[in-house]
Design a protein around this motif. Sequence first.
Motif, PDB file in Angstrom:
ATOM      1  N   ALA A  77      58.980 -29.511  -8.495  1.00  0.00           N
ATOM      2  CA  ALA A  77      60.252 -29.484  -9.228  1.00  0.00           C
ATOM      3  C   ALA A  77      60.704 -30.907  -9.578  1.00  0.00           C
ATOM      4  N   VAL A  78      59.745 -31.748  -9.962  1.00  0.00           N
ATOM      5  CA  VAL A  78      60.026 -33.168 -10.158  1.00  0.00           C
ATOM      6  C   VAL A  78      61.089 -33.393 -11.224  1.00  0.00           C
ATOM      7  N   GLU A  79      60.962 -32.732 -12.377  1.00  0.00           N
ATOM      8  CA  GLU A  79      61.915 -32.964 -13.457  1.00  0.00           C
ATOM      9  C   GLU A  79      63.318 -32.509 -13.092  1.00  0.00           C
ATOM     10  N   GLU A  80      63.404 -31.401 -12.330  1.00  0.00           N
ATOM     11  CA  GLU A  80      64.722 -30.923 -11.928  1.00  0.00           C
ATOM     12  C   GLU A  80      65.418 -31.933 -11.018  1.00  0.00           C
ATOM     13  N   PHE A  81      64.655 -32.506 -10.081  1.00  0.00           N
ATOM     14  CA  PHE A  81      65.233 -33.513  -9.198  1.00  0.00           C
ATOM     15  C   PHE A  81      65.596 -34.777  -9.971  1.00  0.00           C
ATOM     16  N   GLU A  82      64.758 -35.169 -10.910  1.00  0.00           N
ATOM     17  CA  GLU A  82      65.046 -36.368 -11.697  1.00  0.00           C
ATOM     18  C   GLU A  82      66.337 -36.184 -12.506  1.00  0.00           C
ATOM     19  N   LYS A  83      66.515 -35.006 -13.069  1.00  0.00           N
ATOM     20  CA  LYS A  83      67.730 -34.751 -13.833  1.00  0.00           C
ATOM     21  C   LYS A  83      68.972 -34.757 -12.947  1.00  0.00           C
ATOM     22  N   ALA A  84      68.780 -34.476 -11.658  1.00  0.00           N
ATOM     23  CA  ALA A  84      69.901 -34.525 -10.714  1.00  0.00           C
ATOM     24  C   ALA A  84      70.101 -35.926 -10.155  1.00  0.00           C
ATOM     25  N   GLY A  85      69.322 -36.886 -10.659  1.00  0.00           N
ATOM     26  CA  GLY A  85      69.449 -38.264 -10.192  1.00  0.00           C
ATOM     27  C   GLY A  85      68.710 -38.538  -8.909  1.00  0.00           C
ATOM     28  N   LEU A  86      67.693 -37.731  -8.629  1.00  0.00           N
ATOM     29  CA  LEU A  86      66.909 -37.880  -7.403  1.00  0.00           C
ATOM     30  C   LEU A  86      65.443 -38.103  -7.760  1.00  0.00           C
ATOM     31  N   PRO A  87      65.086 -39.319  -8.138  1.00  0.00           N
ATOM     32  CA  PRO A  87      63.693 -39.597  -8.522  1.00  0.00           C
ATOM     33  C   PRO A  87      62.733 -39.294  -7.374  1.00  0.00           C
ATOM     34  N   ILE A  88      61.553 -38.799  -7.727  1.00  0.00           N
ATOM     35  CA  ILE A  88      60.558 -38.399  -6.735  1.00  0.00           C
ATOM     36  C   ILE A  88      59.265 -39.167  -6.980  1.00  0.00           C
ATOM     37  N   GLU A  89      58.721 -39.725  -5.934  1.00  0.00           N
ATOM     38  CA  GLU A  89      57.398 -40.342  -5.993  1.00  0.00           C
ATOM     39  C   GLU A  89      56.341 -39.255  -5.812  1.00  0.00           C
ATOM     40  N   THR A  90      55.236 -39.376  -6.519  1.00  0.00           N
ATOM     41  CA  THR A  90      54.148 -38.417  -6.378  1.00  0.00           C
ATOM     42  C   THR A  90      52.872 -39.140  -5.958  1.00  0.00           C
ATOM     43  N   ARG A  91      52.050 -38.428  -5.223  1.00  0.00           N
ATOM     44  CA  ARG A  91      50.750 -38.959  -4.819  1.00  0.00           C
ATOM     45  C   ARG A  91      49.703 -37.857  -4.917  1.00  0.00           C
ATOM     46  N   TRP A  92      48.515 -38.234  -5.327  1.00  0.00           N
ATOM     47  CA  TRP A  92      47.413 -37.289  -5.346  1.00  0.00           C
ATOM     48  C   TRP A  92      46.746 -37.262  -3.982  1.00  0.00           C
ATOM     49  N   MET A  93      46.307 -36.080  -3.593  1.00  0.00           N
ATOM     50  CA  MET A  93      45.644 -35.910  -2.316  1.00  0.00           C
ATOM     51  C   MET A  93      44.209 -36.417  -2.388  1.00  0.00           C
ATOM     52  N   THR A  94      43.764 -37.067  -1.324  1.00  0.00           N
ATOM     53  CA  THR A  94      42.344 -37.395  -1.160  1.00  0.00           C
ATOM     54  C   THR A  94      41.836 -36.671   0.085  1.00  0.00           C
ATOM     55  N   HIS A  95      40.610 -36.952   0.466  1.00  0.00           N
ATOM     56  CA  HIS A  95      40.050 -36.333   1.665  1.00  0.00           C
ATOM     57  C   HIS A  95      40.737 -36.835   2.926  1.00  0.00           C
ATOM     58  N   ALA A  96      41.548 -37.886   2.811  1.00  0.00           N
ATOM     59  CA  ALA A  96      42.284 -38.422   3.967  1.00  0.00           C
ATOM     60  C   ALA A  96      43.780 -38.196   3.822  1.00  0.00           C
ATOM     61  N   SER A  97      44.178 -37.138   3.130  1.00  0.00           N
ATOM     62  CA  SER A  97      45.569 -36.785   2.864  1.00  0.00           C
ATOM     63  C   SER A  97      46.207 -37.817   1.935  1.00  0.00           C
ATOM     64  N   VAL A  98      47.527 -37.898   1.914  1.00  0.00           N
ATOM     65  CA  VAL A  98      48.199 -38.829   1.002  1.00  0.00           C
ATOM     66  C   VAL A  98      48.607 -40.118   1.687  1.00  0.00           C
ATOM     67  N   GLU A  99      48.358 -40.228   2.982  1.00  0.00           N
ATOM     68  CA  GLU A  99      48.775 -41.420   3.720  1.00  0.00           C
ATOM     69  C   GLU A  99      47.628 -42.115   4.434  1.00  0.00           C
ATOM     70  N   GLY A 100      46.431 -41.513   4.398  1.00  0.00           N
ATOM     71  CA  GLY A 100      45.380 -42.020   5.260  1.00  0.00           C
ATOM     72  C   GLY A 100      44.515 -43.116   4.699  1.00  0.00           C
ATOM     73  N   GLY A 101      44.442 -43.260   3.403  1.00  0.00           N
ATOM     74  CA  GLY A 101      43.524 -44.240   2.840  1.00  0.00           C
ATOM     75  C   GLY A 101      43.913 -44.634   1.440  1.00  0.00           C
ATOM     76  N   VAL A 102      43.013 -45.345   0.762  1.00  0.00           N
ATOM     77  CA  VAL A 102      43.248 -45.783  -0.607  1.00  0.00           C
ATOM     78  C   VAL A 102      43.417 -44.549  -1.500  1.00  0.00           C
ATOM     79  N   LEU A 103      44.324 -44.640  -2.478  1.00  0.00           N
ATOM     80  CA  LEU A 103      44.639 -43.507  -3.351  1.00  0.00           C
ATOM     81  C   LEU A 103      44.033 -43.704  -4.733  1.00  0.00           C
ATOM     82  N   PRO A 104      43.718 -42.600  -5.439  1.00  0.00           N
ATOM     83  CA  PRO A 104      43.080 -42.713  -6.757  1.00  0.00           C
ATOM     84  C   PRO A 104      43.906 -43.466  -7.782  1.00  0.00           C
TER      85      PRO A 104
END
Length: 603
Positions: free
Chosen positions: A363-390
């Motif tokens: 619901a990224v656009e809905e949150f952005e319109k409410a003034g709540l910007p959202i960061e997005t990350r693509w998943m890798t084999h090490a989740s979104v926090e475990g290693g280098v991201l694409p």
Amino acid sequence: MTGSYWDKVIRQRLISRRAGLIGAASASIGLAALAAGCGGDSGTGGEQGESLLTRSVDTSKSAKPGGAFRSFVAADARGFDPHTNITSTSSDAVDRVYGRLTQFAPGLNGEFPNGTILPEHAESWEYTADRLQVTFKLRTDAKLDPRAPTNGRPVDAQDVIYSWERIEKIHPNRNGLAHSVSPDAPILSMQAPDSRTVVVKLAFEFPELLSDLSRGGQRFLILPREAEGSFDPRTDIRGSGPWTLSEYKPSSSLTYSKNPNWYRKDRPFVDKWEQPIVTEYTTRLAQFKAGAIFNAAIRLEDVLPTKRDLPQLQLYKDEWSTTVEPTIRFGLASPDSPFWDQRVRQAFSMLIDRETWIRVFGAVEEFEKAGLPIETRWMTHASVEGGVLPHEKEFGPNAKYYQLNIAEAKKLLSAAGYPNGFTTDVLYRSDGQAVFSRYDALVGMLKEGGGLNINVKVVDRVNEFDRLVRRGRGDWNGFSFDVGAASPSIAAFLWRRYANTGTVFAGFDRDGKDRLRGDPYVNEITNKMVRESDAQKRQSLIDDFVRYMADKMYEVPAGGQALGFRLVWPVIQNFGVFRAIVPQQESDIHLWLDQAKPPLASS
């Protein structure tokens, strides 16, 4: 079986973009470009959006103990034996009730736990100089359930040894622990020189040992020796953790009571933890709105509408999840399976529009319109926090396999002998209705982009899905979506998941004669990372692994995450202050209830 999210939302968003992507040599769908294409705007502004948020504050000093916390579970428990049943609902139960030797320190104020290990039933430990033996000293104030047959007696070293001997024989993950089962596993033996001392001997230096011992039901829980004939651990629980299972109504609810014998007398704050079993998402949402449950896994697309309906609900910024979801796993029972071919697996990945998928279900656009910007990350084999991201430059050339590129995907399928696509099955687990629409969207992308004929089969969770997809090591046909949960030690997570001893078959032998050997490089690098004590070198190995897997795509991380928001009733205090990964008790024990702010159902 394609859901409304594909037919009414995602498909329409893709059509306008794919016209330009079909003829492209490559495609990159960065957040800014997508926002521009979708006509997103900043809405009401950041300041107004931020005013909607509740800040997590540690109120432990003013906590008032007592009360019953009402949460939920999405499925019934499949049994309570901590050494045989490690499904998610059963693990939740046993992790609350049984004790461990060590535990993870929780992250504070939303921070990811840093892997620091704290004492639990072991009050101290000491390694030998060669790091091949560790001696644990048990605390004397860790006591078992006051009910018969344990009668509140202290946990002793014989309970630990009894548990280890069971784990070595019957635990589903024993090949990642017991050297007697696998030469890649670290533990040679556990011995008890006296009732307070446990000596663990290792086959090789293994820096992740304490991490493994902190993993709860997935690795090591202490089961009292009374389970050998005095009570049935499959149907009953007698533990030494913060809770006792005081009532279980199959298909209805689980109720936990504070363990009066737990060694921490200041936690948990609440007296009871009630978990009605609510399998349907719409029912769960209705119960949450009514105040019958205090927090719930509300879909991001429902957060703002629910907040508008019930402005008294508190909105917290969420944390990055270490859940690896959804991930495509491939079946290889047939020697003619198209998934033996690396190009087919790469094509599957390149047919997925990850950013659109994340923005819709986040619901990224809905949150952005409410003034709540959202960061997005693509998943890798090490989740979104475990290693280098694409998204990052450091990822290197294999990042292209994460990019939406329909033209290149078609070329890969054609080169593999499938210019017109092929027919295959996709298996959905029967208890996963809440995420069917998300899977349907991904299946829709594969169908439309690759010309594939995909038959949806809904299979029983335990008898088919767990047996085939999760434990079958490729011995089935078709493909499926599954999840996984990383731990504060990403290295240990990857080793458990992808090494020869792991639960996921990573490395496809082309002729099918030696499937269990897997990919020698995957086995080598995951074994190296769990034996590496230098944090910087370990991280470098994790990053190298992530880049390598992006090329091989033995399984395909199909989605990603939007750093969204969560709603809870204001009765909950300390929410979001203490962050745990696995088990959840490291954060749950700190929650307390402000009875002056009851939810609607209690008003």
